[in-house]
Design an enzyme around this catalytic site. Structure first.
Site, PDB file in Angstrom:
ATOM      1  N   GLN A 224       0.645  -1.233  -0.190  1.00  0.00           N
ATOM      2  CA  GLN A 224      -0.046   0.094   0.032  1.00  0.00           C
ATOM      3  C   GLN A 224       0.818   1.184  -0.018  1.00  0.00           C
ATOM      4  O   GLN A 224       1.852   1.340   0.658  1.00  0.00           O
ATOM      5  CB  GLN A 224      -0.895   0.184   1.055  1.00  0.00           C
ATOM      6  CG  GLN A 224      -1.962  -1.203   1.163  1.00  0.00           C
ATOM      7  CD  GLN A 224      -3.102  -0.962   0.307  1.00  0.00           C
ATOM      8  OE1 GLN A 224      -3.134  -0.050  -0.460  1.00  0.00           O
ATOM      9  NE2 GLN A 224      -4.185  -1.967   0.373  1.00  0.00           N
TER      10      GLN A 224
ATOM     11  N   CYS B 255     -10.065  -1.175  -3.865  1.00  0.00           N
ATOM     12  CA  CYS B 255      -9.889   0.472  -4.465  1.00  0.00           C
ATOM     13  C   CYS B 255     -10.655   0.890  -5.431  1.00  0.00           C
ATOM     14  O   CYS B 255     -10.323   1.706  -5.782  1.00  0.00           O
ATOM     15  CB  CYS B 255      -8.293   0.389  -4.571  1.00  0.00           C
ATOM     16  SG  CYS B 255      -7.994  -0.839  -6.091  1.00  0.00           S
TER      17      CYS B 255
ATOM     18  N   GLU C 110      -0.408 -15.491  -3.436  1.00  0.00           N
ATOM     19  CA  GLU C 110      -0.363 -14.210  -4.224  1.00  0.00           C
ATOM     20  C   GLU C 110       0.267 -14.780  -5.604  1.00  0.00           C
ATOM     21  O   GLU C 110       1.410 -15.709  -5.464  1.00  0.00           O
ATOM     22  CB  GLU C 110       0.677 -13.385  -3.391  1.00  0.00           C
ATOM     23  CG  GLU C 110       1.451 -12.352  -4.303  1.00  0.00           C
ATOM     24  CD  GLU C 110       0.379 -11.190  -4.987  1.00  0.00           C
ATOM     25  OE1 GLU C 110       0.631 -10.945  -6.089  1.00  0.00           O
ATOM     26  OE2 GLU C 110      -0.550 -10.786  -4.389  1.00  0.00           O
TER      27      GLU C 110
ATOM     28  N   ASN D 104      -8.210  -8.941  -1.362  1.00  0.00           N
ATOM     29  CA  ASN D 104      -7.687  -7.612  -1.551  1.00  0.00           C
ATOM     30  C   ASN D 104      -7.016  -7.400  -3.061  1.00  0.00           C
ATOM     31  O   ASN D 104      -5.828  -7.382  -3.325  1.00  0.00           O
ATOM     32  CB  ASN D 104      -6.525  -7.239  -0.474  1.00  0.00           C
ATOM     33  CG  ASN D 104      -6.011  -6.055  -0.782  1.00  0.00           C
ATOM     34  OD1 ASN D 104      -6.762  -4.763  -1.269  1.00  0.00           O
ATOM     35  ND2 ASN D 104      -4.626  -5.591  -0.323  1.00  0.00           N
TER      36      ASN D 104
END
Length: 209
Positions: A45, A169, A97, A142
């Site tokens: 971030q 986001c 990930e 996320n």
């Protein structure tokens, strides 16, 4: 840490395939009590202070609403921010990930902190989730601006997992994904000013079946 990334062709991709490390191995960013290790090509971030608030909110909400969660998945985990903050005795947490460098970063931090019950896997989040035999107690997602998409949203809807924590986001793709998971209802939400003086933000939503 200093590195040079080589992008050999003109294309709409931020990073090329080759990374030349000039100095150091990782950059450590202190986020709450966690010293997150960052390697090249690892997502993190952009606003550290707001990211710290994001991870604190996630930890507090999980403690309040899903404190009994014993198995947790952190999909699109980056360098492990959510997974490392949600680690707890008796809890098994798996971070997933696609960036191998980010997974190395997450494993380095977990080892340095002496945390047990944590596993980090290099894989596409959707492909990995759909290949599992059963669902955990809590799934953290996320994703990038495109959201989690129909395949993962559909799997979460069918999975029976009682809790989903969604960090987004992009409100448009968040709304689309939530509409595809009608059995999971929002019970907490918070907007965080991750990008001050712009129209961008981070939204955190806790869903309960």
């Amino acid at each position: 840490m200093v590195s040079v990334n080589l992008q050999p062709e003109h294309k709409a991709v931020l990073e090329g395939p080759d990374e030349v490390v000039l100095h150091g191995e990782t950059l450590t960013m202190q986020v709450n009590e966690v010293g997150l290790h960052l390697r090249p090509q690892s997502f993190f971030q952009t606003n550290t202070e707001v990211a710290a608030g994001l991870y604190r909110a996630a930890r507090d909400w999980v403690a309040e609403h899903a404190g009994d969660a014993r198995r947790v998945w952190d999909l699109y985990c980056g360098v492990g921010g959510f997974a490392l903050h949600l680690a707890a005795p008796g809890r098994r947490t798996t971070g997933v990930e696609v960036s191998a460098e980010a997974i190395v970063s997450a494993r380095t931090t977990a080892t340095e902190l002496g945390l047990s019950g944590l596993e980090f896997v290099t894989a596409d989040a959707t492909t990995w989730a759909l290949a599992q035999d059963d669902a955990p107690d809590l799934v953290v997602v996320n994703p990038p601006r495109r959201g989690i998409g129909a395949d993962l949203a559909g799997w979460l809807e069918r999975s029976g997992t009682p809790y989903v924590l969604y960090s987004s986001c992009n409100a448009q793709t968040l709304a689309r994904d939530l509409a595809a998971m009608p059995s999971l209802r929002p019970v907490r939400a918070q907007l965080l000013d991750m990008f001050p003086q712009t129209g961008h933000y981070e939204a955190l939503v806790l869903l309960v079946r």
